[in-house]
Design a protein around this motif. Structure first.
Motif, PDB file in Angstrom:
ATOM      1  N   ILE A  41       0.972  -1.292  -0.072  1.00  0.00           N
ATOM      2  CA  ILE A  41       0.224  -0.108  -0.229  1.00  0.00           C
ATOM      3  C   ILE A  41       1.054   1.433   0.340  1.00  0.00           C
ATOM      4  O   ILE A  41       0.437   2.296  -0.610  1.00  0.00           O
ATOM      5  N   VAL A  42       2.197   1.550   0.715  1.00  0.00           N
ATOM      6  CA  VAL A  42       2.690   2.417   0.642  1.00  0.00           C
ATOM      7  C   VAL A  42       3.628   2.588   0.173  1.00  0.00           C
ATOM      8  O   VAL A  42       4.116   3.192  -0.622  1.00  0.00           O
ATOM      9  N   ILE A  45       1.181   4.220  -2.742  1.00  0.00           N
ATOM     10  CA  ILE A  45       0.422   5.169  -2.405  1.00  0.00           C
ATOM     11  C   ILE A  45       1.628   6.536  -2.870  1.00  0.00           C
ATOM     12  O   ILE A  45       1.228   7.448  -4.117  1.00  0.00           O
ATOM     13  N   GLU A  46       2.875   5.778  -2.961  1.00  0.00           N
ATOM     14  CA  GLU A  46       3.741   6.747  -2.941  1.00  0.00           C
ATOM     15  C   GLU A  46       4.404   7.244  -4.869  1.00  0.00           C
ATOM     16  O   GLU A  46       5.067   7.956  -5.384  1.00  0.00           O
ATOM     17  N   TYR A  48       2.243   6.411  -6.933  1.00  0.00           N
ATOM     18  CA  TYR A  48       1.672   7.496  -7.889  1.00  0.00           C
ATOM     19  C   TYR A  48       1.561   8.701  -7.452  1.00  0.00           C
ATOM     20  O   TYR A  48       1.237   9.541  -8.730  1.00  0.00           O
ATOM     21  N   LEU A  49       1.960   9.299  -6.130  1.00  0.00           N
ATOM     22  CA  LEU A  49       1.842  10.796  -6.223  1.00  0.00           C
ATOM     23  C   LEU A  49       2.810  10.836  -7.100  1.00  0.00           C
ATOM     24  O   LEU A  49       3.321  11.997  -7.870  1.00  0.00           O
TER      25      LEU A  49
END
Length: 218
Positions: A41-42, A45-46, A48-49
């Motif tokens: 998950i981390v 998210i990282e 995609y950002l």
């Protein structure tokens, strides 16, 4: 001796599965699977950002940059690169340098492209590893649980079918958990890698347009 107990006629038993409770019954292997799911998950998210910040898949100033180079306004072209400060601009900014030759510009752009692609693909290999390791961990948890069940069977002469079946379905939780974590990691790995591949294809298209412009200027 195995006891088979028949339910009284007309009697019904209600059983429900508590998902959270079932997860805790999956055994010790659920701990590394939980850590792998958090890691997945981390990273997702990282990444995609980061891809969004680098302008991957978004509209940029390349057309204006190309138009500025076409009229010989290299300062404006460099300003557009600094304004976007994205992956494409850090690659093609060298095309706006007038103090180096065309061959040197091409070499610098190629090196910059390799660096940017490496940044975009960073940590994607971790998702690939999780996708492969998580199902195996789940399988190990199930096998360990089954071994424990049959060891208990071998040490007692009285065995209940209910105890065996309950133990088996609980140990299968680790396999299901490993598959879920592995599938999620695999899907997002493919999606993120596809975004990087699209960026590479876009940069190749931009490079072709730039080379065409240089050839027309000769």
């Amino acid at each position: 001796m195995i006891y088979l107990q028949a339910a009284p006629q007309g009697a019904t038993y209600e059983k429900s599965l508590d998902l959270i409770g079932l997860i805790f019954k999956g055994g010790w292997v659920m701990i590394p699977l939980l850590l792998l799911s958090i890691l997945t998950i981390v990273i997702v998210i990282e990444r995609y950002l980061f891809l969004g910040k680098q302008g991957v898949g978004k509209k940029n100033n390349f057309e204006s940059f190309l138009a500025a180079l076409k009229v010989g306004n290299n300062k404006e072209a460099m300003r557009l690169c600094e304004e976007d400060n994205a992956a494409w601009s850090r690659i093609f900014q060298y095309a706006a340098l007038t103090e180096i030759s065309a061959d040197e510009q091409e070499k610098l752009m190629e090196q910059a492209a390799n660096v940017e692609v490496a940044y975009l693909e960073r940590r994607l290999n971790v998702l690939s590893i999780v996708a492969g390791v998580a199902p195996l961990l789940g399988f190990i948890g199930t096998i360990a649980g089954v071994i424990t069940i049959f060891f208990d069977i071998s040490t007692t002469s009285e065995i209940s079918i209910g105890v065996i079946s309950e133990g088996l379905y609980q140990k299968m939780v680790s396999s299901a958990g490993g598959l879920v974590v592995g599938i999620i990691a695999f899907v997002f790995y493919q999606l993120l890698q596809n975004s990087v591949d699209k960026f590479v294809a876009q940069m190749e298209e931009y490079s072709l347009q730039l080379k065409t412009l240089f050839l027309q200027g000769k």
